[in-house]
Design a protein around this motif. Structure first.
Motif, PDB file in Angstrom:
ATOM      1  N   ASP A 144      15.143  18.176   6.333  1.00 31.40           N
ATOM      2  CA  ASP A 144      14.231  17.756   5.265  1.00 31.40           C
ATOM      3  C   ASP A 144      12.782  17.990   5.667  1.00 31.40           C
ATOM      4  N   HIS A 145      12.465  17.697   6.920  1.00 37.91           N
ATOM      5  CA  HIS A 145      11.106  17.943   7.420  1.00 37.91           C
ATOM      6  C   HIS A 145      10.817  19.441   7.443  1.00 37.91           C
ATOM      7  N   ALA A 146      11.808  20.225   7.858  1.00 32.61           N
ATOM      8  CA  ALA A 146      11.638  21.676   7.895  1.00 32.61           C
ATOM      9  C   ALA A 146      11.411  22.237   6.501  1.00 32.61           C
ATOM     10  N   GLU A 147      12.132  21.710   5.512  1.00 37.83           N
ATOM     11  CA  GLU A 147      11.975  22.203   4.141  1.00 37.83           C
ATOM     12  C   GLU A 147      10.561  21.984   3.640  1.00 37.83           C
ATOM     13  N   GLN A 173      27.965  22.143   5.845  1.00 41.67           N
ATOM     14  CA  GLN A 173      28.380  21.601   4.550  1.00 41.67           C
ATOM     15  C   GLN A 173      27.987  20.133   4.427  1.00 41.67           C
ATOM     16  N   ALA A 174      28.137  19.374   5.504  1.00 34.92           N
ATOM     17  CA  ALA A 174      27.823  17.947   5.462  1.00 34.92           C
ATOM     18  C   ALA A 174      26.319  17.703   5.308  1.00 34.92           C
ATOM     19  N   VAL A 175      25.501  18.490   6.003  1.00 32.52           N
ATOM     20  CA  VAL A 175      24.048  18.338   5.895  1.00 32.52           C
ATOM     21  C   VAL A 175      23.573  18.783   4.519  1.00 32.52           C
ATOM     22  N   ASP A 176      24.137  19.890   4.047  1.00 27.90           N
ATOM     23  CA  ASP A 176      23.908  20.352   2.672  1.00 27.90           C
ATOM     24  C   ASP A 176      22.426  20.515   2.344  1.00 27.90           C
ATOM     25  N   SER A 177      21.754  21.328   3.145  1.00 25.94           N
ATOM     26  CA  SER A 177      20.333  21.592   2.925  1.00 25.94           C
ATOM     27  C   SER A 177      20.087  23.099   2.946  1.00 25.94           C
ATOM     28  N   PRO A 178      19.268  23.607   2.034  1.00 28.14           N
ATOM     29  CA  PRO A 178      18.944  25.034   2.069  1.00 28.14           C
ATOM     30  C   PRO A 178      18.151  25.427   3.302  1.00 28.14           C
ATOM     31  N   ASN A 179      17.614  24.463   4.018  1.00 25.36           N
ATOM     32  CA  ASN A 179      16.817  24.732   5.210  1.00 25.36           C
ATOM     33  C   ASN A 179      17.547  24.358   6.493  1.00 25.36           C
ATOM     34  N   PHE A 180      18.869  24.292   6.417  1.00 26.35           N
ATOM     35  CA  PHE A 180      19.681  24.078   7.612  1.00 26.35           C
ATOM     36  C   PHE A 180      20.822  25.078   7.591  1.00 26.35           C
ATOM     37  N   LYS A 181      20.774  26.028   8.544  1.00 25.99           N
ATOM     38  CA  LYS A 181      21.736  27.113   8.560  1.00 25.99           C
ATOM     39  C   LYS A 181      22.268  27.313   9.969  1.00 25.99           C
ATOM     40  N   MET A 182      22.722  28.497  10.259  1.00 26.32           N
ATOM     41  CA  MET A 182      23.372  28.783  11.547  1.00 26.32           C
ATOM     42  C   MET A 182      22.643  29.894  12.279  1.00 26.32           C
ATOM     43  N   THR A 183      22.369  29.686  13.554  1.00 23.73           N
ATOM     44  CA  THR A 183      22.044  30.786  14.444  1.00 23.73           C
ATOM     45  C   THR A 183      23.376  31.271  14.998  1.00 23.73           C
ATOM     46  N   LEU A 184      23.810  32.423  14.534  1.00 22.83           N
ATOM     47  CA  LEU A 184      25.133  32.936  14.872  1.00 22.83           C
ATOM     48  C   LEU A 184      25.045  33.760  16.148  1.00 22.83           C
ATOM     49  N   ASP A 185      25.662  33.276  17.208  1.00 22.71           N
ATOM     50  CA  ASP A 185      25.762  34.014  18.467  1.00 22.71           C
ATOM     51  C   ASP A 185      27.152  34.629  18.528  1.00 22.71           C
ATOM     52  N   ARG A 201      32.931  36.937  11.650  1.00 27.99           N
ATOM     53  CA  ARG A 201      33.255  37.210  10.249  1.00 27.99           C
ATOM     54  C   ARG A 201      33.309  35.924   9.423  1.00 27.99           C
ATOM     55  N   ALA A 202      33.793  34.848  10.033  1.00 29.89           N
ATOM     56  CA  ALA A 202      33.903  33.576   9.319  1.00 29.89           C
ATOM     57  C   ALA A 202      32.556  32.910   9.093  1.00 29.89           C
ATOM     58  N   SER A 203      31.555  33.282   9.897  1.00 31.02           N
ATOM     59  CA  SER A 203      30.293  32.542   9.916  1.00 31.02           C
ATOM     60  C   SER A 203      29.099  33.299   9.374  1.00 31.02           C
ATOM     61  N   ILE A 204      29.154  34.603   9.302  1.00 31.03           N
ATOM     62  CA  ILE A 204      27.951  35.397   9.074  1.00 31.03           C
ATOM     63  C   ILE A 204      27.270  35.071   7.744  1.00 31.03           C
ATOM     64  N   ALA A 205      28.011  34.637   6.761  1.00 24.75           N
ATOM     65  CA  ALA A 205      27.400  34.307   5.472  1.00 24.75           C
ATOM     66  C   ALA A 205      26.440  33.133   5.579  1.00 24.75           C
ATOM     67  N   HIS A 206      26.555  32.349   6.640  1.00 27.13           N
ATOM     68  CA  HIS A 206      25.734  31.150   6.801  1.00 27.13           C
ATOM     69  C   HIS A 206      24.586  31.356   7.797  1.00 27.13           C
ATOM     70  N   ALA A 207      24.397  32.583   8.267  1.00 27.44           N
ATOM     71  CA  ALA A 207      23.446  32.844   9.350  1.00 27.44           C
ATOM     72  C   ALA A 207      22.024  32.994   8.837  1.00 27.44           C
ATOM     73  N   SER A 208      21.105  32.331   9.509  1.00 25.67           N
ATOM     74  CA  SER A 208      19.677  32.565   9.304  1.00 25.67           C
ATOM     75  C   SER A 208      19.088  33.386  10.443  1.00 25.67           C
ATOM     76  N   PHE A 209      19.843  33.527  11.527  1.00 26.99           N
ATOM     77  CA  PHE A 209      19.391  34.252  12.719  1.00 26.99           C
ATOM     78  C   PHE A 209      20.657  34.692  13.450  1.00 26.99           C
ATOM     79  N   VAL A 210      20.590  35.824  14.152  1.00 24.86           N
ATOM     80  CA  VAL A 210      21.760  36.341  14.867  1.00 24.86           C
ATOM     81  C   VAL A 210      21.390  36.652  16.312  1.00 24.86           C
ATOM     82  N   HIS A 211      22.257  36.225  17.235  1.00 21.74           N
ATOM     83  CA  HIS A 211      22.157  36.607  18.649  1.00 21.74           C
ATOM     84  C   HIS A 211      23.304  37.553  18.979  1.00 21.74           C
TER      85      HIS A 211
END
Length: 293
Positions: A144-147, A173-185, A201-211
């Motif tokens: 929420d602060h980030a948003e 899903q539980a946090v349910d915020s457009p400003n909370f995503k995944m850094t996919l490593d 493959r299961a996670s990439i749709a939720h990634a905001s950053f990739v390692h």
């Protein structure tokens, strides 16, 4: 996609004094990289990894800003540790929010924070279920602060507790915020013995950053220097493209998803640091060019 490196890749040279903050940006510029992602501990003075706070180090903050401006290499994201289930939970949440504010000051739009110590292992489902709602509430407050400041906070598949594609997606899903995503490593799924390709493959749709990274993987311990996974495999970092991961297929999964953001190489192998960084970055760019035809 914009390829660059995590400052964590250069940590050995930062520790021995061979490189300074300014050298990270110059090296990336001179070797064809497009951004630097900062793992805050990587610029900590020797012996201060666990206590170092970039938010209190105005000299380093200014040096980061100046080096980025002078080289034209953007600071793409900041990565910090955090522990939202400890006795100092309130202080840890407030600290993460101050790093959100630091991102905004530096015009950095991505903050990756952990939620538990990297080394913590969930030995049973009940332990995880007890911690989960506490983690959700903390992440939602940070998000929420980030948003409000136009920053995207994220959780990485990192360590042994909040890892696996299913656990991370459940948290998102539980946090349910457009400003909370995944850094996919793409490699860290191995820490909990999940297949890196199916996890990506299961996670990439939720990634905001990739390692991106590569590992050697062994079923039995080869000796000292190998990390034991949650269920008893053994892994060790390698030059990207030299290890046992299907790196071309991993990159293809990222490309096919339509992801077009920052991609950071994290090199943590035993080969010489600059060789690992340079060769890994070149391999990643070559494989991407082949995939694009």
């Amino acid at each position: 996609m914009k390829f660059g490196l995590s400052s964590y890749s250069f940590r050995p040279l930062m520790l021995d004094g061979s490189m300074r903050i300014e050298d990270l940006f110059t090296w990336i510029r001179d070797n064809g990289g497009e951004h630097l992602e900062l793992a805050s501990l990587s610029i900590a003075p020797p012996g201060e990894d666990l206590n170092y706070e970039l938010i209190k180090d105005e000299d380093s903050v200014e040096r980061l800003r100046k080096a980025s401006n002078e080289t034209g290499i953007p600071l793409s994201g900041i990565c910090i540790g955090a522990n939202f289930i400890g006795d100092d939970r309130r202080a840890q949440i407030d600290r993460a929010k101050r790093y959100v504010e630091l991102c905004d000051r530096l015009d950095v739009r991505f903050l990756r924070h952990d939620v538990v110590p990297w080394s913590l292992r969930a030995t049973n489902a009940a332990e995880f279920e007890t911690a989960f709602p506490v983690i959700v509430d903390a992440c939602r407050e940070v998000a929420d602060h980030a948003e409000r400041l136009g920053v995207t906070a994220s959780i990485e598949d990192h360590g042994f507790f909040m890892n696996s594609s299913e656990r991370v997606k459940r948290l998102l899903q539980a946090v349910d915020s457009p400003n909370f995503k995944m850094t996919l490593d793409v490699g860290n799924f191995l820490c909990v013995d999940e297949n890196p390709l199916t996890g990506t493959r299961a996670s990439i749709a939720h990634a905001s950053f990739v390692h991106i990274k590569d590992f050697y993987v062994r079923a039995e311990s080869p000796g000292p220097g190998w990390l034991e996974t949650l269920n008893g495999q053994f892994i060790r970092g390698s030059v990207f493209g030299f290890g046992d991961l299907p790196v071309k297929s991993l990159l293809k999964s990222v490309l096919d998803s339509g992801y077009d953001g920052f991609v950071s190489l994290e090199y943590e192998g035993n080969e010489p640091t600059l060789f690992g960084c340079q060769t890994g970055l070149a391999n990643a760019r070559r494989l991407l060019a082949e995939l694009r035809g």
